[in-house]
Structure formats: structure tokens, C-alpha cells
Design a protein around this motif. Structure first.
Motif, PDB file in Angstrom:
ATOM      1  N   MET A   1      13.899   7.716  16.990  1.00  0.00           N
ATOM      2  CA  MET A   1      14.319   6.384  16.603  1.00  0.00           C
ATOM      3  C   MET A   1      15.457   6.447  15.583  1.00  0.00           C
ATOM      4  O   MET A   1      16.335   5.606  15.581  1.00  0.00           O
ATOM      5  N   SER A   2      15.431   7.452  14.734  1.00  0.00           N
ATOM      6  CA  SER A   2      16.488   7.567  13.724  1.00  0.00           C
ATOM      7  C   SER A   2      17.837   7.879  14.379  1.00  0.00           C
ATOM      8  O   SER A   2      18.882   7.449  13.884  1.00  0.00           O
ATOM      9  N   THR A   3      17.813   8.616  15.495  1.00  0.00           N
ATOM     10  CA  THR A   3      19.055   8.916  16.210  1.00  0.00           C
ATOM     11  C   THR A   3      19.669   7.636  16.770  1.00  0.00           C
ATOM     12  O   THR A   3      20.880   7.430  16.698  1.00  0.00           O
ATOM     13  N   PHE A   4      18.831   6.762  17.302  1.00  0.00           N
ATOM     14  CA  PHE A   4      19.302   5.495  17.844  1.00  0.00           C
ATOM     15  C   PHE A   4      19.920   4.636  16.748  1.00  0.00           C
ATOM     16  O   PHE A   4      20.993   4.055  16.934  1.00  0.00           O
ATOM     17  N   ILE A   5      19.278   4.553  15.621  1.00  0.00           N
ATOM     18  CA  ILE A   5      19.791   3.752  14.514  1.00  0.00           C
ATOM     19  C   ILE A   5      21.113   4.330  14.009  1.00  0.00           C
ATOM     20  O   ILE A   5      22.061   3.596  13.736  1.00  0.00           O
ATOM     21  N   LEU A   6      21.199   5.639  13.913  1.00  0.00           N
ATOM     22  CA  LEU A   6      22.433   6.286  13.482  1.00  0.00           C
ATOM     23  C   LEU A   6      23.567   6.016  14.471  1.00  0.00           C
ATOM     24  O   LEU A   6      24.692   5.678  14.075  1.00  0.00           O
ATOM     25  N   ALA A   7      23.272   6.134  15.760  1.00  0.00           N
ATOM     26  CA  ALA A   7      24.286   5.871  16.787  1.00  0.00           C
ATOM     27  C   ALA A   7      24.729   4.411  16.746  1.00  0.00           C
ATOM     28  O   ALA A   7      25.926   4.108  16.857  1.00  0.00           O
ATOM     29  N   LEU A   8      23.801   3.496  16.581  1.00  0.00           N
ATOM     30  CA  LEU A   8      24.117   2.077  16.486  1.00  0.00           C
ATOM     31  C   LEU A   8      24.987   1.799  15.267  1.00  0.00           C
ATOM     32  O   LEU A   8      25.950   1.028  15.338  1.00  0.00           O
ATOM     33  N   LEU A   9      24.696   2.436  14.172  1.00  0.00           N
ATOM     34  CA  LEU A   9      25.481   2.278  12.958  1.00  0.00           C
ATOM     35  C   LEU A   9      26.908   2.807  13.151  1.00  0.00           C
ATOM     36  O   LEU A   9      27.879   2.152  12.766  1.00  0.00           O
ATOM     37  N   VAL A  10      27.048   3.953  13.775  1.00  0.00           N
ATOM     38  CA  VAL A  10      28.376   4.532  14.018  1.00  0.00           C
ATOM     39  C   VAL A  10      29.189   3.629  14.940  1.00  0.00           C
ATOM     40  O   VAL A  10      30.369   3.355  14.675  1.00  0.00           O
ATOM     41  N   VAL A  11      28.587   3.125  15.992  1.00  0.00           N
ATOM     42  CA  VAL A  11      29.280   2.227  16.908  1.00  0.00           C
ATOM     43  C   VAL A  11      29.695   0.952  16.178  1.00  0.00           C
ATOM     44  O   VAL A  11      30.806   0.449  16.355  1.00  0.00           O
ATOM     45  N   GLY A  12      28.822   0.420  15.346  1.00  0.00           N
ATOM     46  CA  GLY A  12      29.145  -0.778  14.575  1.00  0.00           C
ATOM     47  C   GLY A  12      30.315  -0.554  13.641  1.00  0.00           C
ATOM     48  O   GLY A  12      31.196  -1.420  13.505  1.00  0.00           O
ATOM     49  N   ILE A  13      30.366   0.594  12.990  1.00  0.00           N
ATOM     50  CA  ILE A  13      31.475   0.909  12.089  1.00  0.00           C
ATOM     51  C   ILE A  13      32.789   1.023  12.864  1.00  0.00           C
ATOM     52  O   ILE A  13      33.825   0.529  12.427  1.00  0.00           O
ATOM     53  N   VAL A  14      32.742   1.649  14.027  1.00  0.00           N
ATOM     54  CA  VAL A  14      33.955   1.781  14.850  1.00  0.00           C
ATOM     55  C   VAL A  14      34.449   0.404  15.303  1.00  0.00           C
ATOM     56  O   VAL A  14      35.646   0.113  15.237  1.00  0.00           O
ATOM     57  N   ILE A  15      33.557  -0.452  15.736  1.00  0.00           N
ATOM     58  CA  ILE A  15      33.944  -1.799  16.168  1.00  0.00           C
ATOM     59  C   ILE A  15      34.533  -2.574  15.002  1.00  0.00           C
ATOM     60  O   ILE A  15      35.546  -3.269  15.146  1.00  0.00           O
ATOM     61  N   ALA A  16      33.927  -2.472  13.833  1.00  0.00           N
ATOM     62  CA  ALA A  16      34.444  -3.159  12.655  1.00  0.00           C
ATOM     63  C   ALA A  16      35.833  -2.643  12.292  1.00  0.00           C
ATOM     64  O   ALA A  16      36.724  -3.422  11.941  1.00  0.00           O
ATOM     65  N   ALA A  17      36.049  -1.343  12.378  1.00  0.00           N
ATOM     66  CA  ALA A  17      37.363  -0.771  12.068  1.00  0.00           C
ATOM     67  C   ALA A  17      38.426  -1.267  13.052  1.00  0.00           C
ATOM     68  O   ALA A  17      39.557  -1.576  12.652  1.00  0.00           O
ATOM     69  N   MET A  18      38.083  -1.361  14.332  1.00  0.00           N
ATOM     70  CA  MET A  18      39.035  -1.869  15.311  1.00  0.00           C
ATOM     71  C   MET A  18      39.356  -3.338  15.041  1.00  0.00           C
ATOM     72  O   MET A  18      40.506  -3.762  15.150  1.00  0.00           O
ATOM     73  N   ALA A  19      38.350  -4.119  14.676  1.00  0.00           N
ATOM     74  CA  ALA A  19      38.555  -5.532  14.386  1.00  0.00           C
ATOM     75  C   ALA A  19      39.456  -5.706  13.168  1.00  0.00           C
ATOM     76  O   ALA A  19      40.344  -6.557  13.161  1.00  0.00           O
ATOM     77  N   ILE A  20      39.265  -4.890  12.156  1.00  0.00           N
ATOM     78  CA  ILE A  20      40.104  -4.965  10.961  1.00  0.00           C
ATOM     79  C   ILE A  20      41.554  -4.636  11.320  1.00  0.00           C
ATOM     80  O   ILE A  20      42.481  -5.281  10.845  1.00  0.00           O
ATOM     81  N   GLY A  21      41.754  -3.656  12.185  1.00  0.00           N
ATOM     82  CA  GLY A  21      43.105  -3.315  12.621  1.00  0.00           C
ATOM     83  C   GLY A  21      43.781  -4.470  13.339  1.00  0.00           C
ATOM     84  O   GLY A  21      44.966  -4.746  13.122  1.00  0.00           O
ATOM     85  N   VAL A  22      43.054  -5.177  14.175  1.00  0.00           N
ATOM     86  CA  VAL A  22      43.618  -6.319  14.894  1.00  0.00           C
ATOM     87  C   VAL A  22      43.897  -7.464  13.922  1.00  0.00           C
ATOM     88  O   VAL A  22      44.932  -8.133  14.012  1.00  0.00           O
ATOM     89  N   ILE A  23      43.003  -7.688  12.972  1.00  0.00           N
ATOM     90  CA  ILE A  23      43.185  -8.767  11.994  1.00  0.00           C
ATOM     91  C   ILE A  23      44.459  -8.559  11.186  1.00  0.00           C
ATOM     92  O   ILE A  23      45.190  -9.497  10.892  1.00  0.00           O
ATOM     93  N   PHE A  24      44.756  -7.336  10.831  1.00  0.00           N
ATOM     94  CA  PHE A  24      45.933  -7.053  10.026  1.00  0.00           C
ATOM     95  C   PHE A  24      47.201  -6.877  10.853  1.00  0.00           C
ATOM     96  O   PHE A  24      48.192  -6.341  10.384  1.00  0.00           O
ATOM     97  N   GLY A  25      47.180  -7.315  12.092  1.00  0.00           N
ATOM     98  CA  GLY A  25      48.390  -7.390  12.892  1.00  0.00           C
ATOM     99  C   GLY A  25      48.753  -6.156  13.677  1.00  0.00           C
ATOM    100  O   GLY A  25      49.835  -6.087  14.241  1.00  0.00           O
ATOM    101  N   ARG A  26      47.902  -5.197  13.749  1.00  0.00           N
ATOM    102  CA  ARG A  26      48.216  -4.045  14.579  1.00  0.00           C
ATOM    103  C   ARG A  26      48.104  -4.429  16.036  1.00  0.00           C
ATOM    104  O   ARG A  26      47.444  -5.387  16.403  1.00  0.00           O
TER     105      ARG A  26
END
Length: 67
Positions: A1-26
Motif C-alpha cells: 500500500m505504501s508503494t501505491f501512495i508513493l506512486a500517487l504522490l509522485v504522479v501528483g507532483i509531476v502533474i502539478a509541475a506541468m500545470a505550473i509550467g503552463v500557468i507561467f506561459g510555457r
């Protein structure tokens, strides 16, 4: 279960980073292959009602072939 939570957290961070890049005009994320036009399959499925851009290209190609 901890592996799933870790993977979900990593995916969430990547999605957030992509969204921030789009917000700042990239430039938004885009495919690298160029779509079906890159392999010569542009509208080969039989477009009954092509878009205006496609109609303009078809007209330009027809005029170019006549000359």
C-alpha cells in the motif's frame, strides 16, 4: 500500500509541475511525432466535411497542380 501512495504522490507532483509550467506561459505539452500528417495519413479516412484550413490547403494544392 505504501508503494501505491508513493506512486500517487509522485504522479501528483509531476502533474502539478506541468500545470505550473503552463500557468507561467510555457508552451503546453505536445506530441513529438507530428501526428498522422507526418506519416502521410492526413484525412485519408474520407473527410465528408473538411475544416476551413483543410479546404484552403486543398484549393492551394489544386491551383498549384494546374500551373
Amino acid at each position: 500500500m505504501s508503494t501505491f501512495i508513493l506512486a500517487l504522490l509522485v504522479v501528483g507532483i509531476v502533474i502539478a509541475a506541468m500545470a505550473i509550467g503552463v500557468i507561467f506561459g510555457r508552451k503546453p505539452i505536445a506530441g513529438s511525432c507530428g501526428g498522422l500528417g507526418a506519416v502521410g495519413l492526413e484525412c485519408e479516412g474520407g473527410c465528408e466535411n473538411p475544416c476551413p484550413k483543410r479546404l484552403a490547403r486543398m484549393k492551394a494544392q489544386a491551383e498549384q497542380q494546374q500551373t
